[in-house]
Design a protein around this motif. Sequence first.
Motif, short mmCIF file in Angstrom:
data_model
loop_
_atom_site.label_atom_id
_atom_site.label_comp_id
_atom_site.label_asym_id
_atom_site.label_seq_id
_atom_site.Cartn_x
_atom_site.Cartn_y
_atom_site.Cartn_z
N ASN A 1 19.34 4.71 27.51
CA ASN A 1 18.42 5.73 28.01
C ASN A 1 18.70 6.08 29.47
N PRO B 1 19.45 10.32 29.58
CA PRO B 1 17.99 10.50 29.76
C PRO B 1 17.37 11.51 28.81
N ASP B 2 18.16 12.46 28.34
CA ASP B 2 17.63 13.48 27.44
C ASP B 2 17.89 13.16 25.97
N SER B 3 18.38 11.97 25.71
CA SER B 3 18.74 11.60 24.35
C SER B 3 17.49 11.36 23.49
N SER B 4 17.61 11.73 22.23
CA SER B 4 16.52 11.46 21.28
C SER B 4 16.85 10.26 20.41
#
Length: 482
Positions: free
Chosen positions: A250, A254-257
Amino acid sequence: MELIRNHLEVLAEFLKPRMDFLNCHMVDYLTKDHWNTFIPLDIRNELNTSDDLIKAKQIFWNQFNGDYLKACGFPAITKHIQIMKRYRLDALPGACMALDDLKFAFNACLKQTRLRMPELMSTKKCHEVEIASAVVASLCAVVASKNSLPSLDQVAVVDAGDGKGYLSSRVALEHGIKVLGVDSNEGHTASAEQRRDRLKKKVRGAVKRSNLNNDDYFTTMLQDTNRVELNYKTTTKLIDFETDLIELVNGQFPDSSSSHFCLAGLHTCGNLGPNCLRLFHQNRHINALCNVGCCYHLLVEEFVHDRYYNQDKIKDNPGFGFPMSDCLRDKGFFLARNVRNMAGESLERSAVNQEDPSDKLGYRAMLQLVLRELKADEDSQVGKMKCKDFLDYTRKSLKRLQIDDSPISDEYLTDMEEKFEVELKQLKVFYLYRMTYAPVVEGLVLLDRLLYLKERGYDNSFLVKLFDPVVSPRCYSILAFK
């Protein structure tokens, strides 16, 4: 699980009474008379001349040729080879899976390597990466399917011991999966990032060469090669039992789902391989595992102390790497240093390439006699040495060990080499004979790891022969998914 336990116990019982032989050191070959001590009498009786010894090497090099063995005329050696074959992984029913069987099992989740991209890799590494990247991507597809995830965007890969990023960059590039490469060496991390940047410039040529110009995925990629960098990140970190892999991922994405993870490792050295299995068990977010181990000599064992272990490497190898299974731990089973070293030998490559054991093995064995003559420390470690001949080897070794060599004349050393001419030829046959145990020891180590997972309830855990052992000697992978 019972089948794997039974196989492991069979190997342990087979190896245990032979441990003195397997743990013997080649430096003691002459001083402790290894030939007469450890080579069975029936085999020694077949090897009476120099010509017999030359033929014996040919037999070991042709041990995968059944017709050659039948006609070789050395029944005792042939019998030994046939016995050893029974204890190899591919001869143990249900112990390991072939790559084709794995592909069939993946079924609809199977991902293929389509991009031919040998740039920036050796032939060996290219072979490994093309196979392993497809396997890791397929495991991610299995995770997505079993957890009813809408796409692979919810699955990320953590590559433990990323090195120069060969595997991780390929998974990210070809399959569009987010990959975090983790390595404890800052130099490796920097090299991986440099290689990633160089790789971006090779994509267009690889797509064209692979006839993928009309493929939607690769067409989109060519419009923005920075997608490689977006999907593949690196970080420097020593992975241990306290490592929060999810936090690491993460932090880099940071924008990962991503909510599910596959832990991968291509040739994880020493304890890193076993520790990856433990992380898979301990971390509920890690849903799949693909681990190819290596460097068995760097394993830290629980039930034996290795006084020669490099203390600088201890900090990079937390915990114990062997044994892992309750089965062997309950027995207090151990291998020790020389056996672990031998497990890394490549029987197939040695046979195919007809690799003659190094003359330096004999030089070191004779140096042991010189050390005894000089009343010097016989436990001295010489290390790797470039030399022209035995005379040169001895002079350089004694200098490195800071031992006065003036009492030993050149004539003395020359006479010694002539005196032990036959023994040195026997030594090479001894080495090849002992090497036949290497795949058995490696099989024990790998089955111990597999049983560790089985004991903890992971029925979907497998030992798979991924690579051609001639190209990539450490060819077995532990695969598992929850």
